[in-house]
Scaffold this motif. Sequence first.
Motif, PDB file in Angstrom:
ATOM      1  N   THR A  41       0.840  -1.197   0.000  1.00 48.30           N
ATOM      2  CA  THR A  41       0.000   0.000   0.000  1.00 48.30           C
ATOM      3  C   THR A  41       0.873   1.245   0.000  1.00 48.30           C
ATOM      4  OG1 THR A  41      -0.091  -0.075   2.419  1.00 48.30           O
ATOM      5  CG2 THR A  41      -1.931  -1.074   1.225  1.00 48.30           C
ATOM      6  N   VAL A  54      -9.593   3.944  -2.845  1.00 43.34           N
ATOM      7  CA  VAL A  54      -8.571   2.952  -3.160  1.00 43.34           C
ATOM      8  C   VAL A  54      -8.494   2.753  -4.668  1.00 43.34           C
ATOM      9  CG1 VAL A  54      -8.024   0.471  -3.057  1.00 43.34           C
ATOM     10  CG2 VAL A  54      -8.663   1.711  -0.969  1.00 43.34           C
ATOM     11  N   VAL A 103      -2.870   0.335  -4.129  1.00 40.31           N
ATOM     12  CA  VAL A 103      -2.709  -0.998  -3.529  1.00 40.31           C
ATOM     13  C   VAL A 103      -2.331  -2.032  -4.594  1.00 40.31           C
ATOM     14  CG1 VAL A 103      -3.815  -2.839  -2.187  1.00 40.31           C
ATOM     15  CG2 VAL A 103      -4.494  -0.446  -1.812  1.00 40.31           C
ATOM     16  N   ASP A 145      -2.494  -5.814  -4.512  1.00 36.89           N
ATOM     17  CA  ASP A 145      -3.044  -6.765  -3.537  1.00 36.89           C
ATOM     18  C   ASP A 145      -2.773  -8.212  -3.925  1.00 36.89           C
ATOM     19  OD1 ASP A 145      -5.713  -7.873  -4.908  1.00 36.89           O
ATOM     20  OD2 ASP A 145      -5.633  -5.706  -5.293  1.00 36.89           O
ATOM     21  N   LEU A 166      -7.619  -6.084   3.581  1.00 35.73           N
ATOM     22  CA  LEU A 166      -7.451  -4.621   3.510  1.00 35.73           C
ATOM     23  C   LEU A 166      -8.672  -3.883   4.047  1.00 35.73           C
ATOM     24  CD1 LEU A 166      -5.563  -2.328   2.107  1.00 35.73           C
ATOM     25  CD2 LEU A 166      -7.342  -2.353   0.341  1.00 35.73           C
TER      26      LEU A 166
END
Lengths: 402, 402
Positions: free
Chosen positions: A73, A86, A146, A148, A163
């Motif tokens: 992040t 996000v 992000v 991920d 998250l």
Amino acid sequence: MTQDMTEITAAPAFQAATAELRSTHDAFVDEIVELTQIPAPPFAEEVRAKAYEAKFRALGLEEVGNDAIGNVTGLRRGRGNGRTIVVAAHLDTVFPAGTDVTVRREGTVLRAPGVGDDTRGLAALLAFVRALGAGGVETEADILFVGDVGEEGKGDLRGVRHLLTEGPWAGKVEAFFTIDGLEPSEIVTTAVGSLRYRIGFAGPGGHSFAAFGTANPAYALGQLLTGMAALDVPKTPRTTYSASVMGGGTSINAIPEEAWVEIDLRSEEAGALQALDAQVRALAEAAARDETARAETGEIALTMQRSGARPAGTTPDDARIVQATRAALTAFGFTPSARAASTDANIPMSLGIPALCLGSGGTGGRAHSLDEWIDVEEETSLRGLNAALAAIVATAGLWARD
Amino acid sequence: MTQDMTEITAAPAFQAATAELRSTHDAFVDEIVELTQIPAPPFAEEVRAKAYEAKFRALGLEEVGNDAIGNVTGLRRGRGNGRTIVVAAHLDTVFPAGTDVTVRREGTVLRAPGVGDDTRGLAALLAFVRALGAGGVETEADILFVGDVGEEGKGDLRGVRHLLTEGPWAGKVEAFFTIDGLEPSEIVTTAVGSLRYRIGFAGPGGHSFAAFGTANPAYALGQLLTGMAALDVPKTPRTTYSASVMGGGTSINAIPEEAWVEIDLRSEEAGALQALDAQVRALAEAAARDETARAETGEIALTMQRSGARPAGTTPDDARIVQATRAALTAFGFTPSARAASTDANIPMSLGIPALCLGSGGTGGRAHSLDEWIDVEEETSLRGLNAALAAIVATAGLWARD
């Protein structure tokens, strides 16, 4: 309160940002190649994550870190109210360790496993950060970028789940983009939920002739499958089921000790998925019970192991993120439409966080195969990047100095 | 026209033969060990066959040879009418190449895969030839000694099938012993017939969500299994069926392209087996048809591959071979009973040739497992050998000089 899209596209800062996307497009392509060539198999995204984290730091993002589940992040602060949106892309690929991930370039075509899904998305995030910085674009909301983990298959969306429900950002996210796929015009605003099980029936087994009459797990499996075939599921919200992988038994002259099947249940709507789940569970329980009752001896034991759960959800069409994205796509010449799929956006949608999945442009094909390819021809590629950046800025809000 | 058993057991020649069995019992045990330690995996009996053929030659049998399918045969001529009876044991074991077949001796116990099933039988045949020779026993009928291939599993009785239907002895055999198993008192006079299939359902497959409604082979399989579970089969003649090994599918998010099951159908009676076969075939055809009809798109194709066929049959209780064997067993203190099983005797019985399966004595257990063992304690072992030899001589007829 969505800004008019022309306010954004006409803003000098935004125009400087898109100019940066154009002037650094070659570097963006090189970064796709570089990241693609760092393997990121399911549940083994660490090496790529480390490289991605270093890039976040180099770009000057704040609070850069690698959370407890492995997500990378980095925050780009806005000027506004502390709202956070996000922008995510997934680090993992579907390809196992040892897969050759060397990128072969043929003109503007790049060929390699994972090159499009979702390595182009990862590189797009870096390009966005670079462009926003170069243009001096200031947004109202903070933007959390992000990379991920665990989007694919058995990863079961664990990165974004962590998250948004357990990590330090849980409860603080107001809107959620996942940059995944290529074609930007088909945005995903409906999350197809899914439940996956391995359903096993176990019995004592025995010799096929001598022990005839003993409960046979294969017949319990047969009853479950027959019951599933007759299930009536709604067309709207689209709801589906499938028996997929199955097995059992060890020898043709033996009653099997186990018969099992993996099943996949899906729906665009959480209630419909839950109803289907209950029906299948009841069928499995009845199948074990009925074969036990039918047999002269022996009992059938049922096991249902859940191997996946992806929540369903929808982002309403009047949500700011959808309105902003539609306007951005239209501004860059796309004709937006909405569809249903299973993506990282499932998690925020199921939590009531407005979310969608957006392609980053370019063309390509054969995702999830060793022949995966993308075409990064500049004009098509940039049109997608520009539209996505406009959608993000419009959702975050372009900070107005006045 | 069976001779009185006492005519045989009291004959000096027969008594000399049983004395030879006793005095050479240690050599018999050594020969069990020697043959056990020559691997004879399914479809790879050649090495053991070669060794067995050499022993037939050394014993002075006539017309010794290795037929087209791999059986070893050797003739001991009678004095009578040219009638021929067969005394067979099977060369093959169930154990794959590479299995450790070293015999471990613990007192009178021998431990090794295949030691009892059917290596003791093979050694018994050699002991019989030696004893008949030493005693100067002359029989009316010729006796064809056979070490046959393919008795176990997928061998599908191909050795004896060839011997009695295609080889040079086809049509010339009047009675048939298979010396298989240990306990002599339970003779097998009913052949359990069996039919084995791999039933496969194939369809186009597709994505579990996107292609929902496509014909799914798993549901056709389910319908077949459900139909099988409800089949009503006779208790007499004992008739059974079993779904055993099954499989299908490759990925949990895909409708499988194939689902398959191996099934085993058995009966003590040919007509009942045929009726069961027709029922299962009809169920499989209906399952493919119904899933095709149920689906919105795609067709299910059915394949039924037969992987085994062992005919059913019975030897009538008044057949000379049964009468002679019962009398011999009784003479040596056994209480004879008849049972049903699947052995090399299936083939002659199905051809109308009086046949039975007889154990050669001794005790043991765990056949078909790596822990297989036999006990060759002399008195118990000899009692079985003596009874079997008496049964053979009585069936062949002891030639009376007068």
